[in-house]
Design a protein around this motif. Structure first.
Motif, PDB file in Angstrom:
ATOM      1  N   ALA B 155       1.299  -3.202  -0.444  1.00 44.75           N
ATOM      2  CA  ALA B 155       1.976  -2.337   0.528  1.00 44.75           C
ATOM      3  C   ALA B 155       2.503  -1.064  -0.143  1.00 44.75           C
ATOM      4  CB  ALA B 155       3.122  -3.085   1.202  1.00 44.75           C
ATOM      5  N   TYR B 156       3.072  -1.203  -1.338  1.00 49.79           N
ATOM      6  CA  TYR B 156       3.590  -0.008  -2.030  1.00 49.79           C
ATOM      7  C   TYR B 156       2.466   0.931  -2.422  1.00 49.79           C
ATOM      8  CZ  TYR B 156       8.521  -1.199  -2.273  1.00 49.79           C
ATOM      9  OH  TYR B 156       9.821  -1.438  -1.946  1.00 49.79           O
ATOM     10  N   LEU B 157       1.343   0.370  -2.872  1.00 48.95           N
ATOM     11  CA  LEU B 157       0.218   1.247  -3.218  1.00 48.95           C
ATOM     12  C   LEU B 157      -0.237   2.013  -1.972  1.00 48.95           C
ATOM     13  CD1 LEU B 157      -1.680  -1.163  -5.608  1.00 48.95           C
ATOM     14  CD2 LEU B 157      -0.435   0.916  -6.231  1.00 48.95           C
ATOM     15  N   GLY B 158      -0.155   1.344  -0.828  1.00 56.13           N
ATOM     16  CA  GLY B 158      -0.561   1.978   0.424  1.00 56.13           C
ATOM     17  C   GLY B 158       0.394   3.056   0.888  1.00 56.13           C
ATOM     18  N   LEU B 159       1.540   3.173   0.243  1.00 52.07           N
ATOM     19  CA  LEU B 159       2.503   4.214   0.645  1.00 52.07           C
ATOM     20  C   LEU B 159       2.264   5.531  -0.083  1.00 52.07           C
ATOM     21  CD1 LEU B 159       6.037   2.583   1.020  1.00 52.07           C
ATOM     22  CD2 LEU B 159       4.599   3.649   2.761  1.00 52.07           C
ATOM     23  N   ILE B 160       1.498   5.492  -1.165  1.00 48.90           N
ATOM     24  CA  ILE B 160       1.336   6.716  -1.963  1.00 48.90           C
ATOM     25  C   ILE B 160       0.707   7.824  -1.112  1.00 48.90           C
ATOM     26  CG2 ILE B 160       0.185   7.753  -3.954  1.00 48.90           C
ATOM     27  CD1 ILE B 160       0.487   5.013  -5.350  1.00 48.90           C
TER      28      ILE B 160
END
Lengths: 155, 201
Positions: B155-160
């Motif tokens: 999920a965090y990678l998808g926020l970049i």
């Protein structure tokens, strides 16, 4: 926009895939014939509309992808960071009563189907600026699989 | 979870001015007063676009806060379950404190953008949404922990990509790495197969 309606795979098969069990032979063959039929329909549609359409979705692969990519925030039957997904296919955007959406989604006037889910999963913040969901799925096949899975929990 | 600065109607595309320029003008340039002043100035469209971007970023970071709160609650459920062996109690407490630190970082970032950070739900809500009644063994807890930590890394990678303020990119990448490190320890505990193909997340 016209999209062929997906056939739903039996859920029990989808569960087998999620548990990491390799699909049984009978399952493989049903998917194969399903895929052949869909390709034909999809090609016709693409010709008629002269527009890219999603590849065939596989709900079993979709369930595994859903667990890995969406499971941080979503469950099928529980509101968590995002709303629950049972019944989402065919429902209004922002349509879960006991989930508090951002204004971006609660003000939207649209139904979730192949086309709208595809647009959303390509880039949620472009489709509905101001949304709290940022996670996108860049791969066409993965989006198609996830959408097929969402439909399988909505029929 | 409303944060009161939802700017859904503000167009975020079509910017003609560096966002950084506006955002770094005094750090808190996007506090309500600052944003209003900008909107009334010579270039209202540009100010509006930057304010819209910041508000959109705040919404995304608040979803990350919600994710961290759920993680903190999940560790609390594990700690209260009586199912953890003594060494696992140490890990659960440590990882829970990491998630608390993440939320402090997220809160700071949200405030810098002039937004308001969301708080947690009630513990009863987390018990329900995590279906904690189904956790019967230590292994059930490990599996839940792996699922949540692995999902959080992804999920965090998808926020970049969607975060417009580039200052936030390093923050979310670092948080993704922490979640991946947590997930790795649970993969070892569960002897969970590690994919031959990268990227793993």
């Amino acid at each position: 926009m016209k999209f062929p309606r997906r056939r739903t795979l039996p859920l029990v098969l989808a569960h087998a895939a999620a548990a990491g069990v390799l699909a049984a032979t009978s399952c493989d063959s049903s998917v194969a014939s399903f895929a052949v039929q869909r390709t034909t329909e999809t090609e016709q549609d693409a010709q008629q509309l002269d527009k890219p359409v999603l590849p065939n979705g596989d709900a079993m692969r979709g369930e595994t992808l859903y667990a890995a990519k969406c499971g941080a925030c979503h469950s099928i039957d529980q509101n968590r960071i995002g709303p629950k997904h049972r019944g989402v296919f065919g429902r209004n955007v922002g349509g879960v009563d006991d989930y508090e959406y951002s204004a971006a989604l609660s003000d939207a006037d649209l139904v979730w189907d192949d086309a709208s889910l595809d647009e959303w999963l390509r880039a949620p913040t472009k489709m509905f600026p101001g949304t709290r969901m940022g996670f996108a799925v860049g791969d066409d096949q993965e989006r198609a699989d996830i959408i097929a899975y969402l439909q399988s929990v909505s029929d | 979870m409303e944060n009161g600065i939802n700017a859904a109607a503000v167009p975020t595309e079509n910017e003609t001015m560096s966002r950084r320029g506006i955002l770094s003008a005094g750090g808190a340039a996007l506090s309500a007063a600052g944003a209003l002043a900008l909107a009334g100035a010579a270039a209202p469209a540009m100010a509006q676009a930057a304010r819209g971007d910041a508000a959109n970023d705040v919404n995304l970071l608040n979803a990350a806060r919600a994710l961290e709160f759920e993680g903190i609650a999940a560790y609390q459920i594990a700690l209260d379950s009586g199912l953890l062996p003594p060494n696992a109690v140490g890990f659960a407490t440590l990882y829970q404190s990491h998630h608390e630190q993440h939320n402090e970082e997220l809160e700071k970032a949200i405030k810098r953008l002039g937004g308001e950070a969301v708080g947690p739900k009630t513990s009863a809500q987390y018990v329900q949404q995590l279906e904690a009644d189904k956790l019967k063994t230590f292994e059930d807890i490990l599996r839940l922990a792996l699922r949540l930590e692995r999902g959080a890394a992804s999920a965090y990678l998808g926020l970049i990509e969607p975060l417009k303020n580039t200052d936030l990119h390093l923050l979310v990448a670092r948080l993704a790495a922490d979640e991946a490190a947590h997930a790795a320890t649970f993969m070892i505990d569960l002897a969970s197969p590690i994919s031959a193909k990268t990227p793993l997340f």
